[in-house]
Design a protein around this motif. Structure first.
Motif, PDB file in Angstrom:
ATOM      1  N   ASP A 272      -3.197   1.659   4.781  1.00 39.90           N
ATOM      2  CA  ASP A 272      -3.807   0.509   5.518  1.00 39.90           C
ATOM      3  C   ASP A 272      -4.365  -0.030   3.901  1.00 39.90           C
ATOM      4  O   ASP A 272      -4.167  -0.025   2.812  1.00 39.90           O
ATOM      5  CB  ASP A 272      -4.781   0.773   6.331  1.00 39.90           C
ATOM      6  CG  ASP A 272      -5.900   1.634   5.853  1.00 39.90           C
ATOM      7  OD1 ASP A 272      -6.010   1.946   4.707  1.00 39.90           O
ATOM      8  OD2 ASP A 272      -6.573   2.525   6.816  1.00 39.90           O
ATOM      9  N   GLU A 273      -5.475  -0.956   4.396  1.00 35.90           N
ATOM     10  CA  GLU A 273      -5.972  -1.764   3.235  1.00 35.90           C
ATOM     11  C   GLU A 273      -6.623  -1.178   2.089  1.00 35.90           C
ATOM     12  O   GLU A 273      -6.817  -1.334   0.961  1.00 35.90           O
ATOM     13  CB  GLU A 273      -6.985  -2.824   3.699  1.00 35.90           C
ATOM     14  CG  GLU A 273      -8.184  -2.465   4.544  1.00 35.90           C
ATOM     15  CD  GLU A 273      -8.068  -1.633   5.821  1.00 35.90           C
ATOM     16  OE1 GLU A 273      -9.030  -1.354   6.576  1.00 35.90           O
ATOM     17  OE2 GLU A 273      -6.706  -2.043   6.352  1.00 35.90           O
TER      18      GLU A 273
ATOM     19  N   PRO B 206      -3.922  -0.691  -1.021  1.00 38.96           N
ATOM     20  CA  PRO B 206      -2.813  -1.803  -1.227  1.00 38.96           C
ATOM     21  C   PRO B 206      -1.941  -1.812  -1.583  1.00 38.96           C
ATOM     22  O   PRO B 206      -0.705  -2.584  -1.476  1.00 38.96           O
ATOM     23  CB  PRO B 206      -4.014  -2.676  -1.849  1.00 38.96           C
ATOM     24  CG  PRO B 206      -4.851  -1.891  -2.507  1.00 38.96           C
ATOM     25  CD  PRO B 206      -5.178  -0.707  -1.863  1.00 38.96           C
TER      26      PRO B 206
END
Length: 221
Positions: A165-166, A169
Motif C-alpha cells: 500500500d502507500e 510507494p
C-alpha cells in the motif's frame, strides 16, 4: 536360506535416499533414524557403510558437486571459464538448495569438492593471478554462487497487491514478481556475474597486467 546375490543396502542407495530426505525436509530434519526407516532397514545397518551422520552428508554434498562442470578450466580463458563454471555451479546447487548451508562450510575432506577447488585455483594461478588473489577470487565466486542458490528473490514477495500500500510507494508492482520468478532470478544472477567478472578484469589489469580482448562470441555471452 541362501544369501541374496546383491546386498540390500549400498552406499549409492543410502546417498540417494539421504539426498531425497534433505531435499524434502532440510538439514535440521535429517537423521539417521529417518534415513534407515526410509530405506526399510535398522539404523545400525547404515554404519556398515558410513561411520557417522556427517559422513553421509559429506557424500550427499559431494554428489551434488559432482554435477558441476569444471572442464572449462582446461580449455577456456579464465574469464570465460569463471562465467561458465559459475552457471554450472549455480544450477547444481539450485537443484538442491537445502544442502547449500552444509556445502558453505567448505570442502573439508570431500574429494569432489577439493578437485573443484583445485581446478579453479590452478586455472587462476596459471592465468597469472597471485596465489593470495586467486584464493580471494575463488572465495568470492563461491559466496556469490551459494548465495544465489539458497532461494528465490522473486518468490519472497507475496502475490497480494494489497500488501504493498502507500507505505511502500515503490513496490506497487512487487506482487507480480513471483509470476516472473525465473526471469527475475536468472536476470539478477547474470547481471551480478557480469559485474563480478568485469570488476575482476579491472583488478587483474591493476595487479598483473593488460588482458587480451575476449573473442566476440565470448563477449556476447
Amino acid at each position: 536360506m541362501p544369501r541374496p546375490r546383491q546386498a540390500l543396502l549400498t552406499r549409492e542407495r543410502i546417498v540417494a535416499a539421504a539426498c531425497e530426505l534433505v531435499d524434502a525436509d532440510g538439514l535440521d530434519a535429517f537423521s539417521t533414524r529417518r534415513l534407515a526407516a526410509m530405506l526399510g532397514v535398522r539404523g545400525p545397518s547404515l554404519y556398515n557403510h558410513f561411520a557417522t551422520k556427517d559422513e553421509i552428508l559429506d557424500a550427499v554434498a559431494d554428489n551434488v558437486i559432482a554435477d558441476v562442470d569444471i572442464s572449462m578450466f582446461t580449455r577456456l580463458e579464465w574469464r570465460e571459464a569463471l562465467r561458465d563454471w559459475a552457471r554450472s555451479y549455480r544450477a547444481a546447487l539450485a537443484a538442491h538448495p537445502n544442502i547449500v548451508p552444509y556445502l558453505a562450510r567448505g570442502p573439508g575432506r570431500r574429494h569432489t569438492a577439493l578437485t573443484m577447488a583445485d581446478a579453479v585455483y590452478g586455472a587462476l594461478v596459471r592465468a597469472g593471478w597471485p596465489p593470495a588473489r586467486a584464493t580471494h577470487v575463488g572465495a568470492l565466486m563461491r559466496y556469490f554462487v551459494a548465495g544465489s542458490s539458497l532461494g528465490s528473490f522473486a518468490r519472497g514477495f507475496v502475490g497480494d497487491p494489497g500488501i504493498y500500500d502507500e507505505r511502500y510507494p515503490h513496490l506497487s508492482q512487487a506482487h507480480r514478481l513471483a509470476d516472473h520468478q525465473r526471469s527475475v532470478d536468472d536476470g539478477a544472477f547474470e547481471l551480478g556475474l557480469r559485474a563480478l567478472i568485469d570488476g575482476l578484469s579491472r583488478t587483474y589489469e591493476e595487479v598483473v597486467g593488460p588482458l587480451s580482448p575476449l573473442p566476440p562470441t565470448a563477449q556476447a555471452h
